[in-house]
Design a protein around this motif. Structure first.
Motif, PDB file in Angstrom:
ATOM      1  N   SER A 174       4.664  19.125  -7.625  1.00 19.23           N
ATOM      2  CA  SER A 174       4.711  20.098  -6.687  1.00 19.23           C
ATOM      3  C   SER A 174       5.077  19.529  -5.210  1.00 19.23           C
ATOM      4  O   SER A 174       5.241  18.228  -5.141  1.00 19.23           O
ATOM      5  CB  SER A 174       3.202  20.508  -6.717  1.00 19.23           C
ATOM      6  N   ASN A 175       5.639  20.424  -4.610  1.00 15.13           N
ATOM      7  CA  ASN A 175       6.136  19.718  -2.924  1.00 15.13           C
ATOM      8  C   ASN A 175       4.730  19.167  -2.287  1.00 15.13           C
ATOM      9  O   ASN A 175       5.032  18.559  -1.464  1.00 15.13           O
ATOM     10  CB  ASN A 175       6.431  21.012  -2.361  1.00 15.13           C
ATOM     11  N   LEU A 176       3.562  19.400  -2.677  1.00 13.35           N
ATOM     12  CA  LEU A 176       2.643  18.615  -2.408  1.00 13.35           C
ATOM     13  C   LEU A 176       2.233  17.219  -2.700  1.00 13.35           C
ATOM     14  O   LEU A 176       1.395  16.505  -2.196  1.00 13.35           O
ATOM     15  CB  LEU A 176       1.160  19.326  -2.523  1.00 13.35           C
ATOM     16  N   ASP A 177       3.054  16.916  -3.729  1.00 14.92           N
ATOM     17  CA  ASP A 177       3.049  15.306  -4.269  1.00 14.92           C
ATOM     18  C   ASP A 177       3.117  14.280  -2.999  1.00 14.92           C
ATOM     19  O   ASP A 177       2.524  13.464  -2.976  1.00 14.92           O
ATOM     20  CB  ASP A 177       3.904  15.097  -5.159  1.00 14.92           C
ATOM     21  N   PRO A 178       4.295  14.480  -2.445  1.00 15.80           N
ATOM     22  CA  PRO A 178       4.509  13.372  -1.409  1.00 15.80           C
ATOM     23  C   PRO A 178       3.304  13.185  -0.288  1.00 15.80           C
ATOM     24  O   PRO A 178       2.986  12.029  -0.050  1.00 15.80           O
ATOM     25  CB  PRO A 178       5.877  13.873  -0.622  1.00 15.80           C
ATOM     26  N   PRO A 179       3.036  14.247   0.356  1.00 12.58           N
ATOM     27  CA  PRO A 179       1.926  13.984   1.142  1.00 12.58           C
ATOM     28  C   PRO A 179       0.463  13.539   0.527  1.00 12.58           C
ATOM     29  O   PRO A 179      -0.329  12.472   0.940  1.00 12.58           O
ATOM     30  CB  PRO A 179       1.353  15.439   1.926  1.00 12.58           C
ATOM     31  N   LEU A 180       0.107  14.134  -0.798  1.00 10.24           N
ATOM     32  CA  LEU A 180      -0.726  13.486  -1.649  1.00 10.24           C
ATOM     33  C   LEU A 180      -0.964  12.002  -1.797  1.00 10.24           C
ATOM     34  O   LEU A 180      -1.657  11.062  -1.761  1.00 10.24           O
ATOM     35  CB  LEU A 180      -0.975  13.994  -2.831  1.00 10.24           C
ATOM     36  N   LEU A 181       0.464  11.620  -2.069  1.00  9.49           N
ATOM     37  CA  LEU A 181       0.679  10.156  -2.468  1.00  9.49           C
ATOM     38  C   LEU A 181       0.626   9.186  -1.270  1.00  9.49           C
ATOM     39  O   LEU A 181       0.479   8.174  -1.327  1.00  9.49           O
ATOM     40  CB  LEU A 181       2.104   9.896  -3.147  1.00  9.49           C
ATOM     41  N   GLY A 182       0.916   9.794  -0.068  1.00  3.75           N
ATOM     42  CA  GLY A 182       1.115   8.919   1.000  1.00  3.75           C
ATOM     43  C   GLY A 182      -0.172   9.108   2.054  1.00  3.75           C
ATOM     44  O   GLY A 182      -0.445   8.134   2.946  1.00  3.75           O
ATOM     45  N   SER A 183      -1.019  10.071   1.939  1.00  2.00           N
ATOM     46  CA  SER A 183      -2.067  10.100   2.809  1.00  2.00           C
ATOM     47  C   SER A 183      -3.147   9.618   2.708  1.00  2.00           C
ATOM     48  O   SER A 183      -3.852   9.332   3.910  1.00  2.00           O
ATOM     49  CB  SER A 183      -2.518  11.874   2.934  1.00  2.00           C
ATOM     50  N   TYR A 184      -3.498   8.784   1.572  1.00  2.00           N
ATOM     51  CA  TYR A 184      -4.805   8.312   1.544  1.00  2.00           C
ATOM     52  C   TYR A 184      -4.479   6.509   1.404  1.00  2.00           C
ATOM     53  O   TYR A 184      -5.525   5.995   1.108  1.00  2.00           O
ATOM     54  CB  TYR A 184      -5.285   8.601   0.358  1.00  2.00           C
ATOM     55  N   ILE A 185      -3.317   6.106   1.736  1.00  2.00           N
ATOM     56  CA  ILE A 185      -3.034   4.571   1.564  1.00  2.00           C
ATOM     57  C   ILE A 185      -2.895   4.292   2.967  1.00  2.00           C
ATOM     58  O   ILE A 185      -2.224   4.991   3.800  1.00  2.00           O
ATOM     59  CB  ILE A 185      -2.078   4.393   0.588  1.00  2.00           C
ATOM     60  N   ARG A 186      -3.066   2.827   3.146  1.00  2.00           N
ATOM     61  CA  ARG A 186      -2.872   2.402   4.658  1.00  2.00           C
ATOM     62  C   ARG A 186      -1.454   2.224   5.032  1.00  2.00           C
ATOM     63  O   ARG A 186      -1.033   2.459   6.025  1.00  2.00           O
ATOM     64  CB  ARG A 186      -3.435   1.056   4.798  1.00  2.00           C
ATOM     65  N   ARG A 187      -0.672   1.849   4.163  1.00  2.00           N
ATOM     66  CA  ARG A 187       0.692   1.276   4.505  1.00  2.00           C
ATOM     67  C   ARG A 187       1.631   2.951   4.577  1.00  2.00           C
ATOM     68  O   ARG A 187       1.284   3.542   3.547  1.00  2.00           O
ATOM     69  CB  ARG A 187       1.381   0.459   3.312  1.00  2.00           C
ATOM     70  N   PRO A 188       2.381   2.889   5.373  1.00  2.00           N
ATOM     71  CA  PRO A 188       3.289   3.984   5.498  1.00  2.00           C
ATOM     72  C   PRO A 188       4.327   4.005   4.224  1.00  2.00           C
ATOM     73  O   PRO A 188       4.923   3.167   3.952  1.00  2.00           O
ATOM     74  CB  PRO A 188       4.072   4.129   6.689  1.00  2.00           C
ATOM     75  N   LEU A 189       4.726   5.460   3.739  1.00  2.00           N
ATOM     76  CA  LEU A 189       5.664   5.518   3.004  1.00  2.00           C
ATOM     77  C   LEU A 189       6.921   6.191   3.317  1.00  2.00           C
ATOM     78  O   LEU A 189       7.020   7.018   4.189  1.00  2.00           O
ATOM     79  CB  LEU A 189       5.169   6.396   1.620  1.00  2.00           C
ATOM     80  N   ARG A 190       7.941   5.651   2.744  1.00  2.00           N
ATOM     81  CA  ARG A 190       9.471   6.114   2.984  1.00  2.00           C
ATOM     82  C   ARG A 190       9.566   6.999   1.742  1.00  2.00           C
ATOM     83  O   ARG A 190       9.269   6.374   0.673  1.00  2.00           O
ATOM     84  CB  ARG A 190      10.631   5.064   3.369  1.00  2.00           C
ATOM     85  N   PHE A 191      10.561   8.024   1.832  1.00  2.00           N
ATOM     86  CA  PHE A 191      10.821   8.917   0.540  1.00  2.00           C
ATOM     87  C   PHE A 191      12.019   9.667   0.859  1.00  2.00           C
ATOM     88  O   PHE A 191      12.538   9.915   2.238  1.00  2.00           O
ATOM     89  CB  PHE A 191       9.467   9.904   0.347  1.00  2.00           C
ATOM     90  N   MET A 192      12.627   9.866  -0.182  1.00  2.00           N
ATOM     91  CA  MET A 192      14.052  10.685  -0.210  1.00  2.00           C
ATOM     92  C   MET A 192      13.505  12.182  -0.305  1.00  2.00           C
ATOM     93  O   MET A 192      12.405  12.727  -0.800  1.00  2.00           O
ATOM     94  CB  MET A 192      14.793  10.300  -1.350  1.00  2.00           C
ATOM     95  N   ALA A 193      14.166  13.088   0.361  1.00  2.00           N
ATOM     96  CA  ALA A 193      14.196  14.682   0.184  1.00  2.00           C
ATOM     97  C   ALA A 193      15.666  15.010   0.326  1.00  2.00           C
ATOM     98  O   ALA A 193      16.698  14.435   0.860  1.00  2.00           O
ATOM     99  CB  ALA A 193      13.553  15.055   1.637  1.00  2.00           C
ATOM    100  N   LYS A 194      15.821  16.273  -0.429  1.00  2.00           N
ATOM    101  CA  LYS A 194      17.123  16.832  -0.819  1.00  2.00           C
ATOM    102  C   LYS A 194      17.727  17.102   0.583  1.00  2.00           C
ATOM    103  O   LYS A 194      17.189  17.748   1.456  1.00  2.00           O
ATOM    104  CB  LYS A 194      17.000  18.064  -1.944  1.00  2.00           C
ATOM    105  N   GLU A 195      19.224  16.702   0.447  1.00  2.00           N
ATOM    106  CA  GLU A 195      19.803  16.997   1.900  1.00  2.00           C
ATOM    107  C   GLU A 195      19.648  18.161   2.315  1.00  2.00           C
ATOM    108  O   GLU A 195      19.663  18.350   3.671  1.00  2.00           O
ATOM    109  CB  GLU A 195      21.450  16.679   1.382  1.00  2.00           C
TER     110      GLU A 195
END
Length: 196
Positions: free
Chosen positions: A43-64
């Motif tokens: 889902s498009n909700l996967d990136p916020p789920l994976l990044g919202s509950y951990i201390r360190r910030p995440l970088r991620f790719m998104a389609k151009e």
């Protein structure tokens, strides 16, 4: 970073209240140094789920294409995303990803390349293995269980680091490393849902 922190808080509230999000295995994520999080993708909700509950910030790719929007593109940049061209090798995105890891940051990847419409885990693309081989980053597998239906629980589990030293020493191919990563994502699935 302020917008990113605010976004994390808002996403955490929504995911917790609407999808009863449960997060497991955060202790497996190193507190410092380069890290690649590799997850299944439903889902498009996967990136916020994976990044919202951990201390360190995440970088991620998104389609151009998403960055062409006058308001959404700048927002994605401020949320620490960077563009990738789909359907082929994007050297710019590869260089950016390596730069992120060289800076000791965390990079979120979905090795399957796009969302699975059936929920089944597909074969992974070689890009995840490329980043793992070029960076010496710790690779953490993750699995999302659930379908993001309101008031139905979604569970995210971060697994132990994928052992890659032998493959790196043997100069394995990027695809072989990706296959190893995918096998650990499937192991998490089997632990959570039973073998397929």
């Amino acid at each position: 970073m302020m917008l990113y922190r605010i976004g994390k808080l808002v996403c955490r509230i929504v995911l917790s209240l609407v999808f009863f999000a449960k997060i497991e295995g955060k202790e497996n994520i190193p507190a410092q140094g380069p890290v690649i999080i590799c997850s299944n993708h439903k889902s498009n909700l996967d990136p916020p789920l994976l990044g919202s509950y951990i201390r360190r910030p995440l970088r991620f790719m998104a389609k151009e294409e998403l960055f062409s929007s006058k308001w959404f593109g700048p927002l994605l940049v401020r949320l620490r995303a960077f563009p990738v061209k789909r359907g082929g090798s994007d050297r710019g995105a590869l260089r950016k990803g390596i730069s992120v890891l060289e800076n000791g940051e965390m990079l979120l990847l979905f090795p399957e390349g796009n969302r699975s419409k059936t929920g089944e885990i597909k074969e992974g693309l070689a890009g995840a293995g490329f980043f793992a081989l070029k960076s010496e980053a710790t690779v953490i597998p993750a699995y999302v269980r659930g379908t993001y239906k309101p008031f139905r629980r979604v569970v995210l589990r971060y697994g132990p680091p994928v052992p890659l030293d032998d493959l790196r020493n043997e100069k394995a191919s990027s695809q072989e490393v990706t296959d190893q990563i995918m096998s650990h994502i499937r192991m998490l699935r089997d632990e959570m849902e039973g073998p397929k």
